[in-house]
Write an enzyme that holds these catalytic residues in place. Structure first.
Site, mmCIF file in Angstrom:
data_model
loop_
_atom_site.group_PDB
_atom_site.id
_atom_site.type_symbol
_atom_site.label_atom_id
_atom_site.label_comp_id
_atom_site.label_asym_id
_atom_site.label_seq_id
_atom_site.Cartn_x
_atom_site.Cartn_y
_atom_site.Cartn_z
ATOM 1 N N HIS A 52 0.822 -1.212 0.000
ATOM 2 C CA HIS A 52 0.000 0.000 0.000
ATOM 3 C C HIS A 52 0.857 1.263 0.000
ATOM 4 C CE1 HIS A 52 -3.256 -2.739 1.144
ATOM 5 N NE2 HIS A 52 -4.072 -1.782 0.731
ATOM 6 N N LYS A 76 -0.878 4.953 4.709
ATOM 7 C CA LYS A 76 -1.824 4.030 5.348
ATOM 8 C C LYS A 76 -1.513 3.874 6.835
ATOM 9 C CE LYS A 76 -4.090 -0.400 4.696
ATOM 10 N NZ LYS A 76 -5.378 0.246 4.988
HETATM 11 N N1 LIG Z 1 -12.793 -0.803 2.011
HETATM 12 C C1 LIG Z 1 -12.093 -0.350 0.973
HETATM 13 O O1 LIG Z 1 -12.256 -0.787 -0.173
HETATM 14 C C2 LIG Z 1 -11.094 0.727 1.205
HETATM 15 C C3 LIG Z 1 -10.871 1.148 2.470
HETATM 16 N N2 LIG Z 1 -9.989 2.134 2.716
HETATM 17 C C4 LIG Z 1 -9.911 2.564 4.093
HETATM 18 O O2 LIG Z 1 -10.628 3.780 4.203
HETATM 19 C C5 LIG Z 1 -10.065 4.585 5.226
HETATM 20 C C6 LIG Z 1 -9.744 5.967 4.666
HETATM 21 O O3 LIG Z 1 -8.721 5.847 3.724
HETATM 22 P P1 LIG Z 1 -8.192 7.108 2.907
HETATM 23 O O4 LIG Z 1 -9.323 7.781 2.232
HETATM 24 O O5 LIG Z 1 -7.045 6.639 2.123
HETATM 25 O O6 LIG Z 1 -7.665 8.020 4.112
HETATM 26 P P2 LIG Z 1 -7.522 9.627 4.162
HETATM 27 O O7 LIG Z 1 -6.541 9.902 5.232
HETATM 28 O O8 LIG Z 1 -7.291 10.169 2.811
HETATM 29 O O9 LIG Z 1 -8.970 10.076 4.640
HETATM 30 C C7 LIG Z 1 -9.428 9.955 5.948
HETATM 31 C C8 LIG Z 1 -10.372 11.094 6.209
HETATM 32 O O10 LIG Z 1 -10.933 10.941 7.512
HETATM 33 C C9 LIG Z 1 -11.053 12.235 8.056
HETATM 34 N N3 LIG Z 1 -11.151 12.183 9.499
HETATM 35 C C10 LIG Z 1 -10.170 11.973 10.411
HETATM 36 N N4 LIG Z 1 -10.681 12.076 11.649
HETATM 37 C C11 LIG Z 1 -11.989 12.359 11.516
HETATM 38 C C12 LIG Z 1 -13.057 12.590 12.421
HETATM 39 N N5 LIG Z 1 -12.858 12.598 13.735
HETATM 40 N N6 LIG Z 1 -14.287 12.830 11.926
HETATM 41 C C13 LIG Z 1 -14.496 12.847 10.607
HETATM 42 N N7 LIG Z 1 -13.533 12.654 9.682
HETATM 43 C C14 LIG Z 1 -12.300 12.412 10.139
HETATM 44 C C15 LIG Z 1 -9.804 12.981 7.594
HETATM 45 O O11 LIG Z 1 -10.015 14.379 7.627
HETATM 46 C C16 LIG Z 1 -9.680 12.472 6.171
HETATM 47 O O12 LIG Z 1 -10.399 13.306 5.283
HETATM 48 C C17 LIG Z 1 -8.848 3.823 5.742
HETATM 49 O O13 LIG Z 1 -9.207 3.095 6.890
HETATM 50 C C18 LIG Z 1 -8.534 2.858 4.616
HETATM 51 O O14 LIG Z 1 -7.891 1.699 5.051
HETATM 52 C C19 LIG Z 1 -9.283 2.729 1.732
HETATM 53 C C20 LIG Z 1 -9.436 2.320 0.445
HETATM 54 C C21 LIG Z 1 -10.354 1.279 0.071
HETATM 55 O O1 LIG Z 2 -5.817 2.209 2.938
HETATM 56 C C1 LIG Z 2 -6.038 1.842 1.757
HETATM 57 O O2 LIG Z 2 -5.664 2.495 0.792
HETATM 58 C C2 LIG Z 2 -6.785 0.598 1.540
HETATM 59 N N1 LIG Z 2 -7.289 -0.001 2.572
HETATM 60 C C3 LIG Z 2 -8.078 -1.187 2.550
HETATM 61 C C4 LIG Z 2 -7.369 -2.270 3.312
HETATM 62 O O3 LIG Z 2 -6.816 -1.997 4.392
HETATM 63 O O4 LIG Z 2 -7.386 -3.418 2.867
HETATM 64 C C5 LIG Z 2 -8.521 -1.571 1.173
HETATM 65 C C6 LIG Z 2 -7.537 -1.298 0.096
HETATM 66 O O5 LIG Z 2 -6.541 -2.247 0.181
HETATM 67 C C7 LIG Z 2 -6.999 0.113 0.166
#
Ligand SMILES: NC(=O)C1=CN([C@@H]2O[C@H](COP(=O)(O)OP(=O)(O)OC[C@H]3O[C@@H](n4cnc5c(N)ncnc54)[C@H](O)[C@@H]3O)[C@@H](O)[C@H]2O)C=CC1
Ligand SMILES: O=C(O)C1=N[C@H](C(=O)O)C[C@H](O)C1
Length: 265
Positions: free
Chosen positions: A154, A158
């Protein structure tokens, strides 16, 4: 199709901003508010990169009370995601959680709360259809090849390791594989961590580098052969069809669904 009213937490983030686009583009979805830890009282359109006029709340309870959404999409951080998911259930809002980094205890607690409240929730460690298939194919392969290691890669922003996908893959494999220790019985780590994390004997390796988005290889070994099952997400749009599917399906279930493989036929 009946309109689904949605709140997005983490809307300014890498995934959240993509989810805002998805909701805006989907005719039966309606974005009613976003939740952030900053910008209380502003409109999302006041922030760079957005032209959507919805209120920003820093207090999620107030947000739910004032906007009465059907669904919360949470894309925040492991700690905050858990709090949001609980609050959603307590307020009768169905959570669709992409946020990763939840422990087994967290999931058990949320499952109990979902059952108690009798409303649906979906927690999906990976929304990309290709990643779901990678996990399913890996589970199939593990019936025949029991020696397996998971290498997830990743971007370096992350927060959680191993990734939610890596952990879910290990759980799915462990469900069909007799637990065993891999490698030499006397192997010794000269540098701590060299053999990766250990989930029921399955080794998980986490790579973090700038330039990467989300990638995983599941590598099986047998007599004179290896099998590699790999998935790559090259952008965050890759996750959005899964987010749409999860939002539509969370309206139809009354229990906690952990993993999109449980709703994809
Ligand atoms: N399930 C999936 O397919 C995927 C899951 N993810 C997960 O999604 C999550 C976010 O990933 P990204 O967008 O890359 O992170 P990022 O860091 O770009 O976004 C996180 C957001 O959460 C906000 N945030 C932090 N504290 C907060 C609070 N107290 N209240 C409201 N908002 C708050 C931040 O301001 C930021 O905008 C991670 O846990 C990641 O692992 C990421 C990609 C795909
Ligand atoms: O943080 C990410 O970017 C992602 N998080 C998810 C994970 O922890 O598996 C999904 C995807 O891999 C991207």
């Amino acid at each position: 199709m009946k309109e689904i009213k949605i709140v997005i937490a983490g809307a300014r983030g890498r995934m959240g901003s993509e989810a805002v686009k998805l909701v805006e583009e989907t005719t039966h979805f309606s974005l009613v508010a976003v939740v952030d830890h900053k910008h209380e009282g502003k409109s999302l359109k006041d922030l760079d990169g957005f032209d959507v006029d919805v209120p920003i709340y820093t207090d999620i309870d107030k947000c739910f009370f004032e906007t009465s959404p059907d669904v919360l999409i949470d894309l925040t951080t492991p700690e905050i995601g858990k709090i949001h998911t609980k609050k959603a259930l307590l307020n009768g809002v169905r959570p669709v959680v992409g946020t990763t980094g939840f422990s087994e205890d967290d999931l058990a607690e949320l499952q109990e709360l979902t059952t108690e409240k009798g409303i649906g929730a979906i927690i999906a460690p990976n929304f990309a259809i290709g990643a779901i298939l990678m996990m399913k194919f890996s589970q199939m392969a593990a019936k025949y090849l029991q020696d397996v290691e998971i290498i997830e890669q990743h971007h370096d922003q992350k927060l959680d390791a191993p990734s939610g996908t890596g952990l879910k893959t290990a759980e799915m494999i462990a469900a069909v594989r007799e637990e065993k220790q891999q490698g030499h019985p006397d192997e010794k780590e000269i540098l701590t961590g060299a053999r990766g994390a250990n989930y029921k004997g399955i080794r998980l390796h986490s790579v973090r580098l700038p330039g990467l988005i989300a990638h995983q290889e599941v590598m099986f070994g047998g007599d004179g052969q290896t099998l590699k099952i790999r998935h790559d997400s090259y952008n965050r749009a890759s996750f959005m069809s899964g987010v749409k599917l999860a939002v539509e399906n969370v309206m139809k279930v009354d229990l906690l669904v952990y993993g999109l493989e449980n709703i994809i036929e």
